[in-house]
Structures are given as C-alpha cells and as structure tokens.
Design a protein around this motif. Structure first.
Motif, PDB file in Angstrom:
ATOM      1  N   ASP A 103      56.134  38.054  34.490  1.00 15.90           N
ATOM      2  CA  ASP A 103      55.061  38.110  35.488  1.00 15.90           C
ATOM      3  C   ASP A 103      54.270  36.814  35.509  1.00 15.90           C
ATOM      4  O   ASP A 103      53.854  36.340  36.578  1.00 15.90           O
ATOM      5  N   LEU A 107      53.751  34.436  38.771  1.00 15.52           N
ATOM      6  CA  LEU A 107      52.424  34.154  39.301  1.00 15.52           C
ATOM      7  C   LEU A 107      52.122  32.662  39.369  1.00 15.52           C
ATOM      8  O   LEU A 107      51.088  32.268  39.926  1.00 15.52           O
ATOM      9  N   TYR A 110      52.453  31.978  42.877  1.00 14.26           N
ATOM     10  CA  TYR A 110      51.330  32.689  43.492  1.00 14.26           C
ATOM     11  C   TYR A 110      50.057  31.845  43.416  1.00 14.26           C
ATOM     12  O   TYR A 110      49.313  31.714  44.403  1.00 14.26           O
ATOM     13  N   ASP A 114      47.954  30.052  46.427  1.00 12.84           N
ATOM     14  CA  ASP A 114      46.521  30.325  46.579  1.00 12.84           C
ATOM     15  C   ASP A 114      45.738  29.031  46.784  1.00 12.84           C
ATOM     16  O   ASP A 114      44.867  28.940  47.667  1.00 12.84           O
ATOM     17  N   GLY A 144      46.554  37.916  48.179  1.00 10.46           N
ATOM     18  CA  GLY A 144      45.926  39.135  47.687  1.00 10.46           C
ATOM     19  C   GLY A 144      46.781  39.839  46.649  1.00 10.46           C
ATOM     20  O   GLY A 144      47.664  39.229  46.021  1.00 10.46           O
ATOM     21  N   LYS A 145      46.524  41.137  46.470  1.00  9.41           N
ATOM     22  CA  LYS A 145      47.267  41.929  45.496  1.00  9.41           C
ATOM     23  C   LYS A 145      47.707  43.234  46.138  1.00  9.41           C
ATOM     24  O   LYS A 145      47.037  43.783  47.007  1.00  9.41           O
ATOM     25  N   ARG A 148      49.536  46.137  41.083  1.00 13.47           N
ATOM     26  CA  ARG A 148      49.421  45.140  40.010  1.00 13.47           C
ATOM     27  C   ARG A 148      50.134  43.842  40.332  1.00 13.47           C
ATOM     28  O   ARG A 148      50.134  42.920  39.519  1.00 13.47           O
ATOM     29  N   HIS A 149      50.756  43.767  41.504  1.00 15.83           N
ATOM     30  CA  HIS A 149      51.538  42.590  41.863  1.00 15.83           C
ATOM     31  C   HIS A 149      50.806  41.751  42.902  1.00 15.83           C
ATOM     32  O   HIS A 149      50.062  42.278  43.744  1.00 15.83           O
ATOM     33  N   GLY A 150      51.056  40.442  42.849  1.00 15.31           N
ATOM     34  CA  GLY A 150      50.511  39.543  43.857  1.00 15.31           C
ATOM     35  C   GLY A 150      51.288  39.647  45.159  1.00 15.31           C
ATOM     36  O   GLY A 150      52.442  40.108  45.192  1.00 15.31           O
ATOM     37  N   ILE A 151      50.650  39.182  46.254  1.00 13.19           N
ATOM     38  CA  ILE A 151      51.307  39.225  47.556  1.00 13.19           C
ATOM     39  C   ILE A 151      50.697  38.159  48.469  1.00 13.19           C
ATOM     40  O   ILE A 151      49.489  37.879  48.387  1.00 13.19           O
ATOM     41  N   ASP A 161      56.525  39.142  48.416  1.00 14.42           N
ATOM     42  CA  ASP A 161      56.335  39.913  47.189  1.00 14.42           C
ATOM     43  C   ASP A 161      56.589  39.047  45.966  1.00 14.42           C
ATOM     44  O   ASP A 161      57.426  38.132  45.999  1.00 14.42           O
ATOM     45  N   ARG A 163      57.612  39.469  41.894  1.00 12.32           N
ATOM     46  CA  ARG A 163      58.117  40.410  40.909  1.00 12.32           C
ATOM     47  C   ARG A 163      58.661  39.661  39.694  1.00 12.32           C
ATOM     48  O   ARG A 163      58.907  38.452  39.744  1.00 12.32           O
TER      49      ARG A 163
END
Length: 566
Positions: A103, A107, A110, A114, A144-145, A148-151, A161, A163
């Motif tokens: 994870d 991220l 991710y 951001d 966003g989220k 429990r996962h980012g998106i 997604d 994962r």
C-alpha cells in the motif's frame, strides 16, 4: 474561459507533451516523450501497439510523474469509450488501476498526483522564472479516498483506483479497468511476478484489451524477468511486449553535479540499474562477474567444425513439455596423446543445441539431436538423467559408441555428498582454476580458469541470475555444469580454486570405467555394492589385522588356505 479550456482539451487530445505542459505545468524530458510515443495513448491497445509495456528507468528518472500523467490522460479523455452517445460517455464509470507490491508503494503515485493537482509538485516549478507554471486543467482532477484506498476522480466521471499486489494480488477485488500501471514490480517477491502479470492483471484488463505498464528500476534479485522478456523479444517469441527505458543521466531535470558524485562511488552494475535503468545481468549470486568476463572471448564463434587433434564432449540438460533442452559441445585438447584440460590448454565451447519446450518436444526429437551432435563431432556424450525425460532420452541413445555418461543431480554420493551442490561447487572451482591473487599477478600474465567460450547470450544471462535456492530457468547453467563435472573428473590437472582440494592428476568420477582412450585411469568394476579394483586386492595378512577367539590368537581357515596357495 470554459470555451478556452474546452479548446485546450481538444487540442491536447493527441498531443501528450502539450497536455502535460499547458494542462498541468510539467515539462517532459525527451525520453518521457519518446516513451509515450512508443507505448501509445493509455487505455485499450490499438493496432500495432503492445499489450505489456515494461518501463524500466533509473531512480529519479521521471517514471512516477509519467505514470500519473498517463492516468490523467486516460481519465480525462476516457480513452476507448465510444463517443457516439454523449450521455453514455458522460455517465460511464471509466476506471484505471495503479498497483504496487505494498500500500505504501501504491500511495507513492497517489501522493505525486496530489501534489500535481495542487500545483505544488517539484516538476511544475520553473527555476528560471522562480514560480510554479500552473496549468489550465489542474481543477479537473480531485484526489480523495474510497474506504481505505486512495482514488483520483476526474471531471469527466472517470477514476483511478489504487491497490496493493501483496500476496499475489489475491485481494484485488473483481472489476474491469481500461489501463493499469504496476509500480515497483521488481520489488515483488520473485515467484509472484509472473503469476500476478499473467493470471491477475492481464485478466483484469481483458474486457477492453487495456495496456499494462510495469514500471521500476531493475533490482538484482528480480531483473532476470526483464532480461527474459528482452531475449524473447529479440528472438521473436514474445510478440505482445516491449521494453522502454528512461535514463536519469539524460533527463534535463537531473542534478548533474550530484550525479558525478554517484558515478565515482558506484560500480558499473549499480550505475546501469539506478541511473540508466538497464538490467546489469543479475545478482551474480553464484557465478561472479570476474569469472564470466574471464571466460568469454569475443573473437571466438560457435558452430565450429570438428578439428583434428582434439577430442570432444557433448553435455545435455534434458527437458520435456515446457522445459527447454540445452546441449553444449566442448573441445578437449590432446597433449602428447593424452586428453588434458588446464589453464594452458583450456576446454572450449564450440557448439550449442537449444530445443525450446513445447508440446512438439518429444524424446525422439531429443534423441535425434543427441545422436546428430555425437556424429558431427565424434564426441563422448553426457546426459542429465535426473528426471523421467532425461532417463527416456538416455535409454533411447544408450547403444551409442562410446556409451553415453549419466549425470543425476538428485543423487547422493558417499564421497561427494549431494551431487547437485557438488556440481555447482565444481563449476566454480573450474572457472577459478589456478587463479592467482591480484597482488601476485598485477599485469594478468598468469593463465587461469579451465574454460574459454564465445559470448553466448542465454548462457551468460542464466549464469548471472542463477541461484541454487531459487526456482529460475537454468537449462543452460546445468548443461554447462555437467560439462565441467566430467571435464574435471577425467581430464583437469593443476590447482583448483579456493573451494576444495584435489590431486593434480585426473580423478575418475565414475570409478567403474573411464572414457574411451584414457588408459591412464584405472578401470574398476562394482560387485555387491562395493568398489572392487581389478588389480590384486590387499590380503588380510597385509593389513596387520589380528583375529582373537576365546582369548587366544588364531588364523582363520580361509586365510590359512590362501597362505598355503602362495
């Protein structure tokens, strides 16, 4: 303003560098632009494009930013969705996937996305103007989220997604995606990599024939997967993959002064992996680079004809079904009428046989290749009969003259112990045979090693990534190891490497007999499970053994009769 943005979006549809610069304020490097041109637009595969696009780049070469921008591209344009029905297009839940071994690694992209969406990424800063460039499309991406996962959510209704592929990606829930990036795939456990690619990710991309982009800098432990892909592409076996490289050395945003410090502190292999993004051959766990570099001779070539004054040995690692069969033919020097292998008279690889595994690979086909190789060179043949395929091949050619030798890696010997481990140690010994210490031979004038060979790509690759504790393709390695096993047992003279001690004369591995033409090796026969020499055995009296019965010394009748006959 809306009209201007709409025009920009339409103008950037087929212009990725402009989308990155005008839309998100990021100036791409030349290699990033070339990578996009080779891979093509993210989303479904089009004609003449590749399904799996391995993006191999050095650290800080721009892989993650490139990956984030490709997701933005796919999500904003909904690449592949039919635009004939505008309502369907607007409401369609278009998804892309970013996956990584953990994870935390997933991220990473991710977090990069951001900062790009906020206009605060380092790639968006113009150092000459001393300000961020900004971009017309920054407001089109929201980070966003989902649980429990980012998106990533896009203004068009698309999403990305995030994962983890941990545990063979079994926790990747059902779903369909149009595009997938697999970040830091080289950090995945070695045995999980082909399973995740073949059985998980390609299945998730099946509905829309989406592209898969594995991204990483090569790791010594797992780069053999990338090397295998490269070789299969070169040989025309893999028609669905390509490898694209990103170099940190040529990127305009790389700090060249700091890079020079790394250049002075890194060896060639580390430089290739961490800066150029190119595999360096493997971890070299067993066979070290100095051994192989000393063995290869670029002035030699394969498929050499039989030469007068030399003997030949052909060794085969046998495979059936999806395992390949590999054969190596060695030229053995004859000195003063005797076969000898030493640093001055090296064994040379003169030909190879490679039969790829498949349904059409049968024992008859393997037997034919063995017989043909033996007839071409008049060679002594040694066959790996560790498995059923090897036993079948051996039985089909056992009537050859001279009779072929058998090698069983899964056996144990009372002298050598585990034969598989002994063969590996033996090969390492032969490659470093009589090697002097560097201070004893600073100019490299003292010959060492028992092998010389033209550069063989497949053999070099497998020797460099070979690890006795890992399950990796090793057909070439074992054809090589078997050859050195019998070469040392029959013909090697001199001082071995540092791993074991051996006499300076040939030692017969199979004590029951020797290869044809080597009368110097004592032939022995086996009787009742023990080795009995054909020479006069040592008598009991010569051993000094004393026999006692009822506290009194006596002579056994059999020994007494033998003494009277003498």
């Amino acid at each position: 303003m809306a009209s201007t943005t709409a025009k920009l979006i339409e103008a950037c549809r087929n212009d990725f560098p402009r989308l990155a610069y005008d839309g998100f304020g990021i100036m791409l490097s030349h290699e990033q632009v070339e990578a996009y041109q080779k891979i093509g637009p993210p989303g479904p595969r089009r004609r003449d494009e590749f399904k799996v696009n391995w993006l191999s780049g050095g650290t800080r070469a721009g892989k993650t930013v490139f990956g984030a921008l490709t997701h933005f591209d796919a999500g904003l344009y909904k690449r592949g969705v039919d635009v004939a029905d505008s309502t369907f297009w607007r409401n369609y839940a278009y998804g892309t996937l970013h996956i990584a071994p953990t994870d935390e690694l997933a991220l990473r992209l991710y977090a990069i996305g951001d900062t790009i969406a906020k206009g605060t990424n380092d790639a968006q800063y113009d150092r000459k103007a001393r300000r961020a460039r900004g971009g017309a499309l920054l407001g089109k991406v929201a980070v966003g989220k989902l649980g429990r996962h980012g998106i990533f959510r896009y203004s068009t209704g698309g999403f990305t997604d995030f994962r983890s592929s941990e545990g063979k990606a079994y926790r990747l829930e059902g779903g369909q995606w149009w595009y997938c990036t697999w970040d830091e795939w080289a950090s995945q456990p070695d045995l999980e990599i082909p399973f995740i690619k073949r059985d998980v990710l390609l299945a998730r991309l099946r509905d829309h024939d989406g592209k898969l982009v594995p991204m990483a800098w090569p790791k010594p432990e797992t780069e053999h997967h990338l090397i295998e892909v490269t070789r299969d592409i070169e040989e025309g076996k893999d028609l669905d993959s390509q490898v694209v490289y990103l170099s940190a050395e040529s990127a305009y945003f790389t700090n060249k002064t700091a890079l020079e410090v790394e250049r002075r502190s890194k060896d060639k292999a580390s430089w290739n992996r961490t800066v150029l993004g190119r595999p360096a051959g493997g971890a070299s766990v067993e066979y070290k680079p100095h051994m192989l570099d000393h063995m290869w001779r670029r002035d030699l070539s394969l498929m050499r004809p039989r030469e007068h004054g030399y003997a030949y040995l052909s060794t085969f690692d046998i495979g059936l079904a999806h395992d390949a069969t590999v054969g190596i033919t060695w030229r053995i020097p004859i000195v003063s009428g005797r076969r000898v292998v030493s640093p001055e008279y090296k064994a040379r690889i003169v030909n190879t046989v490679h039969l790829p595994g498949g349904e059409s690979l049968t024992p008859d086909r393997i037997g034919f290749e063995i017989v043909r190789e033996q007839a071409t060179y008049g060679s002594l043949v040694a066959i790996d009969s560790s498995n059923m395929g090897g036993q079948m091949a051996f039985r089909s050619v056992r009537e050859m003259s001279p009779r072929p030798l058998q090698f069983k890696a899964n056996s144990n010997d009372r002298i050598y112990g585990n034969i598989r481990l002994a063969a590996i140690t033996n090969a390492l010994d032969c490659l470093e045979w009589n090697r002097p210490e560097p201070e004893a031979d600073p100019e490299g004038n003292i010959p060492w090693g028992l092998v010389e060979s033209p550069f063989i790509v497949r053999l070099n690759d497998q020797l460099r990534w070979f690890d006795r504790d890992e399950d990796r393709p090793d057909d070439w390695v074992w054809a090589f190891n078997i050859g050195l096993w019998f070469i040392r047992r029959y013909w090697a003279i001199g001082t071995p490497g540092k791993r074991s001690a051996t006499p300076s004369e040939p030692v017969s591995w199979d004590p029951r007999r020797a290869p044809a033409g080597d009368a110097a090796i004592v032939s022995r026969r086996r009787r009742r499970g023990t080795l009995i020499s054909q020479e006069s055995p040592v008598t009991i009296s010569e051993t000094g053994q004393v026999f006692i019965r009822d506290g009194q010394r006596y002579t056994p009748p059999s020994l007494a009769r033998r003494g009277r006959r003498r």
